[in-house]
Design a protein around this motif. Sequence first.
Motif, mmCIF file in Angstrom:
data_model
loop_
_atom_site.group_PDB
_atom_site.id
_atom_site.type_symbol
_atom_site.label_atom_id
_atom_site.label_comp_id
_atom_site.label_asym_id
_atom_site.label_seq_id
_atom_site.Cartn_x
_atom_site.Cartn_y
_atom_site.Cartn_z
ATOM 1 N N UNK A 94 0.966 -1.188 -0.033
ATOM 2 C CA UNK A 94 0.023 -0.188 0.020
ATOM 3 C C UNK A 94 0.915 1.184 0.021
ATOM 4 N N UNK A 95 0.913 1.798 -1.102
ATOM 5 C CA UNK A 95 1.804 3.212 -1.475
ATOM 6 C C UNK A 95 3.123 2.919 -0.713
ATOM 7 N N UNK A 96 3.857 1.624 -1.263
ATOM 8 C CA UNK A 96 5.054 1.508 -0.739
ATOM 9 C C UNK A 96 5.279 0.745 0.632
ATOM 10 N N UNK A 97 4.336 0.556 1.222
ATOM 11 C CA UNK A 97 4.457 -0.086 2.571
ATOM 12 C C UNK A 97 3.708 -1.461 2.375
ATOM 13 N N UNK A 98 4.545 -2.557 3.129
ATOM 14 C CA UNK A 98 4.323 -3.674 3.124
ATOM 15 C C UNK A 98 3.216 -3.873 3.901
ATOM 16 N N UNK A 99 1.768 -4.672 3.717
ATOM 17 C CA UNK A 99 0.711 -4.759 4.746
ATOM 18 C C UNK A 99 0.793 -6.314 4.854
ATOM 19 N N UNK A 107 -1.218 -9.738 6.675
ATOM 20 C CA UNK A 107 -2.749 -10.041 7.472
ATOM 21 C C UNK A 107 -2.687 -9.640 8.848
ATOM 22 N N UNK A 108 -3.873 -9.211 9.168
ATOM 23 C CA UNK A 108 -3.772 -8.686 10.520
ATOM 24 C C UNK A 108 -3.495 -7.073 11.115
ATOM 25 N N UNK A 109 -2.581 -6.515 9.915
ATOM 26 C CA UNK A 109 -2.306 -5.191 10.117
ATOM 27 C C UNK A 109 -3.474 -4.149 10.154
ATOM 28 N N UNK A 110 -3.566 -3.129 11.139
ATOM 29 C CA UNK A 110 -4.475 -2.251 10.912
ATOM 30 C C UNK A 110 -4.528 -1.342 9.672
ATOM 31 N N UNK A 111 -5.711 -0.976 9.127
ATOM 32 C CA UNK A 111 -5.851 -0.126 7.981
ATOM 33 C C UNK A 111 -6.890 1.069 8.593
ATOM 34 N N UNK A 112 -6.676 2.115 8.194
ATOM 35 C CA UNK A 112 -7.653 3.416 8.612
ATOM 36 C C UNK A 112 -8.038 4.106 7.191
#
Length: 167
Positions: free
Chosen positions: A67-72, A74-79
């Motif tokens: 996401x925009x150059x940042x690896x996410x 499973x389980x990582x929070x997203x706003x």
Amino acid sequence: ALFLMTAGHETATNGITNGLLALLQHPDQRRRLEGDPGLIDTAVDEMLRYNSPIQISARLCTVDKDVNGRQRRPGDPLVLVLGAGNHDDEYYDEPQRFDITRTPNKHLSFGHGRHHCLGATLARSEMRAVIPLLFDRFPQLDLADDGPLDWQPTLNFRGVRSLELKW
């Protein structure tokens, strides 16, 4: 149950107020709606897109994703910033323009998929009923002044604390 009651009340209250405000600030669109009441469905969706009563939503990532150059993971929070998504110029033609005839208008104001708001149908119905009724009962309805608005100081709900009107 408490979440549903609060979210339903805030969403409907702010949706009606934000929609009314948008129409009062854009008298050409108000006249268009008054001249063609059949536009109420597209008008309500535009009111919700233009100034969504819900601005953010939290989710958990379900897959590995950049996401925009940042690896996410499973389980990582997203706003999710729904209000910003509703004004994405890569998706909407002239997103800052308030246009009650905008189609298609797949706004994010009520979420999407399995996270779609349970009260979306009720909120839309309330807006479809209340806003035309206000203009019908108070044909001279307008903002009392053009001073700054006092917005609620919350991150997720967007609405004014009060809307001073004259008629």
